[in-house]
Each structure stands twice: as structure tokens, then as C-alpha cells.
Scaffold this active site. Sequence first.
Site, PDB file in Angstrom:
ATOM      1  N   ASP A  19       0.815  -1.215   0.000  1.00  0.00           N
ATOM      2  CA  ASP A  19       0.000   0.000   0.000  1.00  0.00           C
ATOM      3  C   ASP A  19       0.851   1.268   0.000  1.00  0.00           C
ATOM      4  O   ASP A  19       1.999   1.264   0.457  1.00  0.00           O
ATOM      5  CB  ASP A  19      -0.904  -0.001   1.237  1.00  0.00           C
ATOM      6  CG  ASP A  19      -2.252   0.643   0.983  1.00  0.00           C
ATOM      7  OD1 ASP A  19      -2.739   0.556  -0.152  1.00  0.00           O
ATOM      8  OD2 ASP A  19      -2.824   1.219   1.925  1.00  0.00           O
ATOM      9  N   HIS A  20       0.303   2.344  -0.534  1.00  0.00           N
ATOM     10  CA  HIS A  20       0.858   3.704  -0.464  1.00  0.00           C
ATOM     11  C   HIS A  20       2.333   3.829  -0.832  1.00  0.00           C
ATOM     12  O   HIS A  20       3.194   4.007   0.027  1.00  0.00           O
ATOM     13  CB  HIS A  20       0.626   4.303   0.932  1.00  0.00           C
ATOM     14  CG  HIS A  20      -0.783   4.737   1.162  1.00  0.00           C
ATOM     15  ND1 HIS A  20      -1.304   5.891   0.630  1.00  0.00           N
ATOM     16  CD2 HIS A  20      -1.776   4.139   1.841  1.00  0.00           C
ATOM     17  CE1 HIS A  20      -2.574   5.993   0.975  1.00  0.00           C
ATOM     18  NE2 HIS A  20      -2.894   4.942   1.704  1.00  0.00           N
ATOM     19  N   GLU A  92       0.096   9.565   6.065  1.00  0.00           N
ATOM     20  CA  GLU A  92       0.158   8.107   5.941  1.00  0.00           C
ATOM     21  C   GLU A  92       1.392   7.718   5.161  1.00  0.00           C
ATOM     22  O   GLU A  92       1.597   8.164   4.023  1.00  0.00           O
ATOM     23  CB  GLU A  92      -1.102   7.565   5.228  1.00  0.00           C
ATOM     24  CG  GLU A  92      -1.153   6.057   5.107  1.00  0.00           C
ATOM     25  CD  GLU A  92      -1.683   5.375   6.364  1.00  0.00           C
ATOM     26  OE1 GLU A  92      -1.888   4.147   6.334  1.00  0.00           O
ATOM     27  OE2 GLU A  92      -1.897   6.056   7.364  1.00  0.00           O
ATOM     28  N   HIS A 136      -6.713  10.477   6.621  1.00  0.00           N
ATOM     29  CA  HIS A 136      -6.084   9.363   7.323  1.00  0.00           C
ATOM     30  C   HIS A 136      -6.111   9.636   8.820  1.00  0.00           C
ATOM     31  O   HIS A 136      -5.832  10.743   9.270  1.00  0.00           O
ATOM     32  CB  HIS A 136      -4.623   9.192   6.873  1.00  0.00           C
ATOM     33  CG  HIS A 136      -4.489   8.653   5.486  1.00  0.00           C
ATOM     34  ND1 HIS A 136      -3.762   9.291   4.509  1.00  0.00           N
ATOM     35  CD2 HIS A 136      -4.997   7.539   4.903  1.00  0.00           C
ATOM     36  CE1 HIS A 136      -3.819   8.594   3.383  1.00  0.00           C
ATOM     37  NE2 HIS A 136      -4.558   7.529   3.602  1.00  0.00           N
ATOM     38  N   HIS A 175     -10.084   5.465   1.117  1.00  0.00           N
ATOM     39  CA  HIS A 175      -8.961   5.646   2.027  1.00  0.00           C
ATOM     40  C   HIS A 175      -9.435   6.422   3.256  1.00  0.00           C
ATOM     41  O   HIS A 175     -10.412   7.170   3.198  1.00  0.00           O
ATOM     42  CB  HIS A 175      -7.819   6.396   1.346  1.00  0.00           C
ATOM     43  CG  HIS A 175      -7.034   5.538   0.405  1.00  0.00           C
ATOM     44  ND1 HIS A 175      -5.926   5.976  -0.276  1.00  0.00           N
ATOM     45  CD2 HIS A 175      -7.195   4.245   0.047  1.00  0.00           C
ATOM     46  CE1 HIS A 175      -5.433   4.999  -1.022  1.00  0.00           C
ATOM     47  NE2 HIS A 175      -6.204   3.940  -0.848  1.00  0.00           N
ATOM     48  N   ASN A 197      -9.639   1.202   3.546  1.00  0.00           N
ATOM     49  CA  ASN A 197      -8.491   1.173   4.448  1.00  0.00           C
ATOM     50  C   ASN A 197      -8.933   1.544   5.858  1.00  0.00           C
ATOM     51  O   ASN A 197      -9.587   2.569   6.060  1.00  0.00           O
ATOM     52  CB  ASN A 197      -7.419   2.153   3.975  1.00  0.00           C
ATOM     53  CG  ASN A 197      -6.743   1.705   2.693  1.00  0.00           C
ATOM     54  OD1 ASN A 197      -7.160   0.740   2.067  1.00  0.00           O
ATOM     55  ND2 ASN A 197      -5.685   2.402   2.308  1.00  0.00           N
TER      56      ASN A 197
END
Length: 313
Positions: A19-20, A92, A136, A175, A197
Site C-alpha cells: 500500500d501507499h 500516511e 487518514h 482511504h 483502508n
Amino acid sequence: MHTRCVAKYYGVPVVLHSDHCAKKLLPWFDGMLKADEDFFNKYGEPLFSSHMLDLSEEPDEENIAICVEYFKRMTKMKIWLEMEIGITGGEEDGVNNEDVDPDKLYTSPEQVYSVYEALSKIGDMFSVAAAFGNVHGVYKPGNVKLAPERLVKHQEYTKSMIATPLDKPIFLVMHGGSGSTDEEISAAVASGVIKMNVDTDTQWAYWDGLRGFEKEKRAYLQGQIGNPDGPDKPNKKYYDPRVWLRKAEEAMVKRVMVSCEKLGCTGKFTPTEDEPGYPQIGSLKAVPSPVVLMAAGAIVGSAATLLMKVISK
């Protein structure tokens, strides 16, 4: 590799996802993709199931162009690509948008369609994390204003542009799902969100499991010997990391199940009891035996020698 070794024993599909990945981390992404290709060439399947590129800090044109080039490599191995366009607030994995202009937290239908237009020419295994006010982390109620109704507009716009009978032609990702209300999650799922997420909520659940254990057993965690049951009583079964880590894991499992319920995916998969698990580390591709290759080489070499002798005469 650990995940691949144990996944077959759980009786459910397991997706291995990264992820990310921001632009500054692309060299790391290159390494993962190279590992995928090496594994694929050996076993006929990729090492990971899916990867996520988070180039939302870059201009849209650059974001999409980079995704296109990586997707060309990924689609050959049937690896899913998740990309982000628009900005998710908060911080994040090294991407910090805590002070971003709130108006930039909402992706437009035109932006989402531009992603669909570029990637759909290569393959269909991709999803779009479109921002609709997401942040986030978890914040005080009222400080984050989600607008899941905007996701419907993305679907409607793309539907009109490609003239498809599908009401939801785009796979969307949510997200910053931690702290979202049940109504917000339901609206997002109804609008075509297939992944959410929940990192912050699961992190807290893990810690909370440990915190609760420490609070309950604090008197047994002050030394190796001696507790309320007696001055000579050992405490090993309390401070053993396998004990308190398990409490943290159990708490996280419960929180994951809460998300499964909220997302409406509980009970959707019914495993076949008599279906054996298969080794997800892969089976070597069928290749000629080295002995056969050596024999073939010797035969070719001998034939070439005889031919040269005939030509020389």
C-alpha cells in the site's frame, strides 16, 4: 513468503497487497515489481496479488503516466493496480497532507474518468482511490466531512462517457476509513467502493488488546518472581511475549470482523470443506530436464562436427 506458506490452511482467499507508494519510494516499488517478475518467471504467478501507487501529490498527468507504465508490466502477471487521484488528508506512510486546502480533498468526475480512460486501454484489473473528503487517522466528529455521494457522480460520469450498461463501471477505494460512520461506509459501498483502508482503527485495536492485558495482569508483570498468589510464584506465563502479543492479535481480529460486518462482506464466501488447500508458494514451471538439455547439446555438437568434416572434404 510466510503469508504464502500459511494461507492455504485458512480456507479463504488471501490477497497479498502493498500500500501507499509515493514517488520518492518508486525505487522500492521497482524492486518489488522485479521480485514479482522473477517469481512469475519461475512459478507462473506473481509474488504479490496487488500493489498501490500513491502519486496523488504529483500533477494528474504525471500521476497517470507513471501508473500507465507500471500497469503495462503488472497486467502481464495479472497483478491488480490501485492508484490514488485527489488528496487524502492527514498523514500516511510518509505522505503528509495535514495542512492541505480542504477543497483539494474532493476528486472530480473528470479526474476519475481520465484515469479510467488511460488504464482501461491496458487492462481491467485496477481501482481508483478517489478523494471525497477522506482523512487518514481518526478525528473529532465534525472535523472531517465525507461526501460519499460524490462517488456516485464519478460512476455516472464515466458511464455516460463510455456508454456502458453498467451502473458502476469503476472499482473505487475508500482511504481513511477509520472513524467513519456506518452510514458513510454503507453509502460508499453502494457507490462502488470495493476496498476500504482501516489502518488507524486496527492499530488502536492492537494496542488496546495489549493495554487491557497489562491492566488486568499488572501485578503479575512487575518482576520474574512474586505476585499476588505468592512471593515465590513465577510470572513467566504472563510476560512471555507470545502471551501478550496474542492478546493484541485477538483484539485486532475482532476489529477486522467489525469492518467486515460494516462493509457487508461477512458470510459472502463459503469454502468447500473437502477442497484441499494448494501450495501458494507456486509450483515450478515445467522445463526440460538438465540431462535432456545436455544430451541435446551433445547431439547438436556432434552433428555440427560431422557437417564440418563433410564440408572440408
